[in-house]
Scaffold this motif. Structure first.
Motif, short mmCIF file in Angstrom:
data_model
loop_
_atom_site.label_atom_id
_atom_site.label_comp_id
_atom_site.label_asym_id
_atom_site.label_seq_id
_atom_site.Cartn_x
_atom_site.Cartn_y
_atom_site.Cartn_z
N SER A 63 37.08 41.19 40.28
CA SER A 63 38.35 41.18 39.57
C SER A 63 38.30 40.29 38.34
O SER A 63 39.03 40.53 37.36
CB SER A 63 39.46 40.69 40.50
OG SER A 63 39.20 39.39 40.98
N ALA A 119 37.65 42.03 34.07
CA ALA A 119 38.78 41.80 33.17
C ALA A 119 38.36 42.08 31.72
O ALA A 119 37.26 41.75 31.30
CB ALA A 119 39.28 40.38 33.30
N ALA A 136 48.49 40.82 28.88
CA ALA A 136 49.09 40.07 30.00
C ALA A 136 49.75 38.78 29.52
O ALA A 136 50.76 38.35 30.09
CB ALA A 136 48.04 39.77 31.05
N SER A 180 47.24 32.95 38.19
CA SER A 180 46.66 33.72 39.29
C SER A 180 45.66 34.75 38.80
O SER A 180 44.71 35.10 39.50
CB SER A 180 47.77 34.41 40.10
OG SER A 180 48.53 35.26 39.25
N ASN A 181 45.86 35.25 37.58
CA ASN A 181 44.96 36.26 37.00
C ASN A 181 43.98 35.58 36.05
O ASN A 181 43.96 35.86 34.84
CB ASN A 181 45.76 37.36 36.29
CG ASN A 181 46.74 36.82 35.26
OD1 ASN A 181 47.19 35.68 35.35
ND2 ASN A 181 47.08 37.64 34.27
N GLU A 194 41.75 37.68 33.61
CA GLU A 194 42.38 38.15 32.38
C GLU A 194 42.56 37.01 31.38
O GLU A 194 42.40 37.19 30.17
CB GLU A 194 43.73 38.80 32.69
CG GLU A 194 43.61 40.14 33.39
CD GLU A 194 44.94 40.81 33.61
OE1 GLU A 194 44.98 42.06 33.55
OE2 GLU A 194 45.93 40.09 33.85
#
Length: 375
Positions: free
Chosen positions: A176, A180, A188, A262-263, A266
């Motif tokens: 994940s 990205a 985002a 959390s991401n 990205e």
């Protein structure tokens, strides 16, 4: 082992720094057709992260011991033996693995103990430059010990079955994060495509001194109209940072303050430059996405291992390194501002980071696991 499906048992737990590299390996093994089962504590973080990732977690219960209270060793050993017996029951009920992998911390001891008794090969992975006690204790019976950083080799030399048993793989990063894209990351965080993005974070708990140093540079950073800042403060420090920055409505359009990201994949993919502590997971992700970085190691880390971690990138030319006590001085501010304005220098740092091959760590570790099962 092309064409051969392996049963792989993994023990990882306690912190995201142990669990996420284990999940990255599990994702790689699954993509190769192998079956993975985790062993860990359902009440700890692995009890959430492992099922969320789609893998089975077999619950066991262990505790470490407090070296300042030696009597706690007795209860720790009792629980470890019970957990080892439980692992044996799982083996009997569901089948023993072909190979096992431990990612440090006490949760790996019962699995590796049972594997040793059953003559099942196991592999250890050490994320940090200063290895933990569990991995050092188990190294003598490991088929391979894999390390994230070259500096960790010395701690295992003399403890393993042969020097070729120590393998530098890097620290696996989850797909994940690796998948990205800059475009998706910019979307985002609402960052224009032609802007320069500075990402600031200090790990999940934040870093108060780093937050303070960056806040003092607000006016100088925002003087560049092309600069956008995404600043992750840590949940407990968020309100204080918001108060100290005192951003106007116009400034908030270019300086986002969040308690936690959390991401992170990205965020890193979108960033042109990172200011960060130098924990093992942060170093791995920054290197895997080849983001130029200014690293400020946490000064109280065990064995000063964050400084050693930071040297991995700094010595390769992919980062600059400042001691925590130096970030209040002019050199830190000058270097950070110079990097913000020098796209050519940042691109050279990116090239150096790519040369480390950190994005291949999960594949390298999976290769070792397959090799261990084949021997």
């Amino acid at each position: 082992m092309a064409g051969t499906s392996l049963e792989v048992a993994i023990a990882a737990g306690g912190t995201a720094g142990h669990i996420n590299p284990a999940l990255a390996l599990a994702e790689e093994l699954f993509s190769r057709g192998h079956h993975v089962r985790f062993f860990g504590q359902s009440a700890k973080l692995e009890g959430t992260l492992v099922p969320q990732a789609g893998f089975v977690l077999e619950p066991i219960h262990v505790t470490g011991f407090d070296r300042s209270r030696p009597w706690t060793l007795v209860s720790a050993l009792v629980r470890e033996r019970k957990a080892s017996a439980r692992v044996g029951e799982v083996f009997a009920e569901k089948g023993a693995p072909d190979v096992a992998v431990g990612f440090g911390a006490y949760v790996e001891l019962p699995l590796m103990d049972r594997c040793r008794k059953r003559r099942i090969p196991y592999v250890l992975h050490e994320q940090n430059s200063v290895p933990g006690l569990a991995n050092k204790t188990l190294a003598s019976n490991a088929r391979y010990v894999c390390v994230s950083l070259p500096q960790a080799r010395a701690a295992f030399e003399g403890r393993v079955q042969g020097e070729d048993s120590i393998v530098l793989t890097g620290n696996p990063v989850r797909r994940s994060v690796l998948s990205a894209s800059r475009k998706a990351g910019r979307a985002a965080f609402s960052i224009p495509g032609d802007a320069t993005m500075l990402l600031v974070f200090g790990g999940s708990l934040g870093a108060q001194h780093v937050n303070e140093a960056i806040a003092r540079l607000k006016a100088r950073l925002l003087a560049d109209p092309k600069l956008y800042v995404v600043h992750s403060t840590g949940k407990e420090l968020y309100d204080g940072v918001v108060a100290s920055l005192a951003l106007t409505d116009a400034e908030r359009e270019r300086w986002q303050v969040v308690p936690y990201i959390s991401n992170m994949g990205e965020a890193l993919a979108a960033a042109d430059l990172v200011v960060s502590r130098a924990g093992a997971s942060s170093i791995a992700e920054i290197a895997a996405l080849a983001v130029p970085s200014v690293l400020v190691p946490y000064p109280l880390a065990t064995g000063d291992h964050q400084t050693t971690n930071a040297h991995y990138l700094a010595d390769a030319g992919a980062a600059t390194l400042f001691a925590d006590g130096a970030i209040d001085g002019g050199a830190f501010a000058d270097d950070l501002l110079a990097l913000v304005g020098d796209a050519g220098r940042r691109e050279r740092m990116r090239a150096c980071a790519r040369g480390l091959g950190q994005d291949q760590a999960a594949a390298k570790l999976a290769d070792v696991v397959e090799r261990a099962a084949a021997r």
